[in-house]
Design a protein around this motif. Structure first.
Motif, PDB file in Angstrom:
ATOM      1  N   PRO A 112       0.788  -1.231   0.000  1.00 21.43           N
ATOM      2  CA  PRO A 112       0.000   0.000   0.000  1.00 21.43           C
ATOM      3  C   PRO A 112       0.824   1.287   0.000  1.00 21.43           C
ATOM      4  CG  PRO A 112      -0.284  -1.181   2.066  1.00 21.43           C
ATOM      5  CD  PRO A 112       0.489  -2.081   1.155  1.00 21.43           C
ATOM      6  N   LYS A 113       1.975   1.294   0.671  1.00 24.17           N
ATOM      7  CA  LYS A 113       2.803   2.514   0.683  1.00 24.17           C
ATOM      8  C   LYS A 113       3.251   2.878  -0.726  1.00 24.17           C
ATOM      9  CE  LYS A 113       4.837   3.282   5.179  1.00 24.17           C
ATOM     10  NZ  LYS A 113       4.938   2.224   6.168  1.00 24.17           N
ATOM     11  N   THR A 114       3.696   1.871  -1.486  1.00 18.38           N
ATOM     12  CA  THR A 114       4.153   2.098  -2.860  1.00 18.38           C
ATOM     13  C   THR A 114       2.987   2.527  -3.743  1.00 18.38           C
ATOM     14  OG1 THR A 114       5.909   0.472  -2.563  1.00 18.38           O
ATOM     15  CG2 THR A 114       5.336   1.036  -4.836  1.00 18.38           C
ATOM     16  N   LEU A 115       1.860   1.855  -3.588  1.00 19.10           N
ATOM     17  CA  LEU A 115       0.671   2.182  -4.382  1.00 19.10           C
ATOM     18  C   LEU A 115       0.256   3.629  -4.146  1.00 19.10           C
ATOM     19  CD1 LEU A 115      -2.372   0.054  -5.131  1.00 19.10           C
ATOM     20  CD2 LEU A 115      -2.751   2.265  -4.087  1.00 19.10           C
ATOM     21  N   ILE A 116       0.174   4.035  -2.885  1.00 20.49           N
ATOM     22  CA  ILE A 116      -0.246   5.399  -2.543  1.00 20.49           C
ATOM     23  C   ILE A 116       0.768   6.417  -3.054  1.00 20.49           C
ATOM     24  CG2 ILE A 116      -0.649   6.985  -0.601  1.00 20.49           C
ATOM     25  CD1 ILE A 116      -1.823   4.431   0.885  1.00 20.49           C
ATOM     26  N   ALA A 117       2.060   6.083  -2.952  1.00 14.93           N
ATOM     27  CA  ALA A 117       3.107   6.989  -3.441  1.00 14.93           C
ATOM     28  C   ALA A 117       2.983   7.199  -4.950  1.00 14.93           C
ATOM     29  CB  ALA A 117       4.490   6.444  -3.089  1.00 14.93           C
ATOM     30  N   HIS A 118       2.780   6.116  -5.711  1.00 18.42           N
ATOM     31  CA  HIS A 118       2.649   6.242  -7.166  1.00 18.42           C
ATOM     32  C   HIS A 118       1.374   6.979  -7.561  1.00 18.42           C
ATOM     33  CE1 HIS A 118       6.275   4.288  -8.332  1.00 18.42           C
ATOM     34  NE2 HIS A 118       5.951   3.136  -7.789  1.00 18.42           N
ATOM     35  N   ALA A 119       0.356   6.880  -6.727  1.00 25.20           N
ATOM     36  CA  ALA A 119      -0.899   7.594  -7.002  1.00 25.20           C
ATOM     37  C   ALA A 119      -0.788   9.074  -6.623  1.00 25.20           C
ATOM     38  CB  ALA A 119      -2.047   6.943  -6.228  1.00 25.20           C
ATOM     39  N   GLY A 120       0.270   9.421  -5.884  1.00 20.56           N
ATOM     40  CA  GLY A 120       0.410  10.807  -5.416  1.00 20.56           C
ATOM     41  C   GLY A 120      -0.580  11.118  -4.312  1.00 20.56           C
ATOM     42  N   GLY A 121      -0.921  10.101  -3.528  1.00 21.98           N
ATOM     43  CA  GLY A 121      -1.961  10.237  -2.517  1.00 21.98           C
ATOM     44  C   GLY A 121      -1.504  10.877  -1.227  1.00 21.98           C
ATOM     45  N   THR A 122      -2.415  11.614  -0.615  1.00 22.75           N
ATOM     46  CA  THR A 122      -2.238  12.168   0.724  1.00 22.75           C
ATOM     47  C   THR A 122      -2.992  11.261   1.680  1.00 22.75           C
ATOM     48  OG1 THR A 122      -2.172  14.411  -0.165  1.00 22.75           O
ATOM     49  CG2 THR A 122      -2.685  14.191   2.179  1.00 22.75           C
ATOM     50  N   LEU A 123      -2.335  10.830   2.755  1.00 25.43           N
ATOM     51  CA  LEU A 123      -3.000   9.967   3.738  1.00 25.43           C
ATOM     52  C   LEU A 123      -3.988  10.756   4.571  1.00 25.43           C
ATOM     53  CD1 LEU A 123      -0.204   7.632   5.128  1.00 25.43           C
ATOM     54  CD2 LEU A 123      -2.221   6.974   3.824  1.00 25.43           C
ATOM     55  N   VAL A 124      -5.216  10.266   4.626  1.00 18.97           N
ATOM     56  CA  VAL A 124      -6.299  10.934   5.355  1.00 18.97           C
ATOM     57  C   VAL A 124      -7.182   9.876   6.021  1.00 18.97           C
ATOM     58  CG1 VAL A 124      -6.398  12.969   3.849  1.00 18.97           C
ATOM     59  CG2 VAL A 124      -7.737  10.942   3.269  1.00 18.97           C
ATOM     60  N   ASP A 125      -8.074  10.327   6.866  1.00 17.54           N
ATOM     61  CA  ASP A 125      -9.096   9.448   7.440  1.00 17.54           C
ATOM     62  C   ASP A 125     -10.439   9.894   6.882  1.00 17.54           C
ATOM     63  OD1 ASP A 125      -7.595   7.717   9.280  1.00 17.54           O
ATOM     64  OD2 ASP A 125      -7.097   9.608  10.275  1.00 17.54           O
ATOM     65  N   VAL A 126     -10.923   9.214   5.864  1.00 20.56           N
ATOM     66  CA  VAL A 126     -12.181   9.606   5.229  1.00 20.56           C
ATOM     67  C   VAL A 126     -13.194   8.462   5.157  1.00 20.56           C
ATOM     68  CG1 VAL A 126     -11.277  11.585   3.916  1.00 20.56           C
ATOM     69  CG2 VAL A 126     -11.172   9.288   2.904  1.00 20.56           C
ATOM     70  N   ARG A 127     -12.962   7.419   5.975  1.00 23.17           N
ATOM     71  CA  ARG A 127     -13.931   6.328   6.049  1.00 23.17           C
ATOM     72  C   ARG A 127     -15.131   6.768   6.859  1.00 23.17           C
ATOM     73  NH1 ARG A 127     -11.160   2.116   9.204  1.00 23.17           N
ATOM     74  NH2 ARG A 127      -9.880   3.929   9.626  1.00 23.17           N
ATOM     75  N   GLU A 128     -16.272   6.168   6.567  1.00 20.30           N
ATOM     76  CA  GLU A 128     -17.436   6.377   7.434  1.00 20.30           C
ATOM     77  C   GLU A 128     -17.061   5.861   8.811  1.00 20.30           C
ATOM     78  OE1 GLU A 128     -20.962   4.535   5.919  1.00 20.30           O
ATOM     79  OE2 GLU A 128     -21.342   6.157   4.501  1.00 20.30           O
ATOM     80  N   ARG A 129     -17.398   6.606   9.823  1.00 21.08           N
ATOM     81  CA  ARG A 129     -17.075   6.213  11.197  1.00 21.08           C
ATOM     82  C   ARG A 129     -17.848   4.966  11.576  1.00 21.08           C
ATOM     83  NH1 ARG A 129     -16.631  11.687  10.829  1.00 21.08           N
ATOM     84  NH2 ARG A 129     -14.839  12.631  11.847  1.00 21.08           N
ATOM     85  N   GLY A 130     -17.238   4.200  12.467  1.00 15.53           N
ATOM     86  CA  GLY A 130     -17.894   2.968  12.891  1.00 15.53           C
ATOM     87  C   GLY A 130     -17.634   1.814  11.956  1.00 15.53           C
TER      88      GLY A 130
END
Length: 162
Positions: A143-161
């Motif tokens: 996942p770290k490599t995938l997110i890096a290649h996507a240019g992603g910013t790590l966030v918490d955007v899941r529905e809670r619970g």
């Protein structure tokens, strides 16, 4: 060039080559359009699937990478971006933005650069699986490599619970 990427969508196969990524692209006879279908075909947990979802934030396309067992909380995405409104993109906007149809959108290799938000829960796994540009193809990557290649910013955007 990997011999495996011939099953990938040509645009995505080119993106893999440009990034120097040699990943095994797996093709399935039945569609793996949904996270549940993909997990069943691969034999992994649905949370190990990466959903690449396009939203429109004040009309501007944004890519959200989310694990297959969770739903995106659009209010959290809106807050993260400081947007007035965020809604799920329609099929035309998805294709126009990414170059791929819904159900086959990979996390990178899109026709346009967009803001990319990656939900932190993806890092809970050693390997995740994402679409390789078609509803029948997937590829594994840490996942770290995938997110890096996507240019992603790590966030918490899941529905809670979840």
């Amino acid at each position: 060039m990997s011999t495996h990427d011939t099953d990938a969508h040509p645009r995505f196969a080119a993106a893999l080559r440009e990034l120097g990524l040699d990943v095994p692209v797996r093709r399935f006879p039945d569609a793996t359009r949904t996270a549940a279908e993909a997990a069943a075909a691969i034999g992994c947990d649905v949370s190990e699937i990466v959903k690449s979802l396009i939203f429109a934030a004040d009309g501007v396309p944004v890519l959200v990478l989310m694990d297959g067992s969770s739903r995106v909380d659009v209010e959290r995405v809106r807050e993260e971006l400081g947007a007035r409104s965020v809604k799920r993109a329609d099929a035309d906007l998805v294709r126009e933005t990414t170059g791929y149809a819904i159900g086959g959108v990979p996390p990178f290799g899109h026709v346009t650069r967009t803001t990319v938000l990656a939900d932190r829960a993806l890092l809970d796994h050693a390997v995740v699986w994402a679409a390789a540009g078609t509803p029948h193809t997937v590829f594994p990557l840490d996942p770290k490599t995938l997110i890096a290649h996507a240019g992603g910013t790590l966030v918490d955007v899941r529905e809670r619970g979840k």
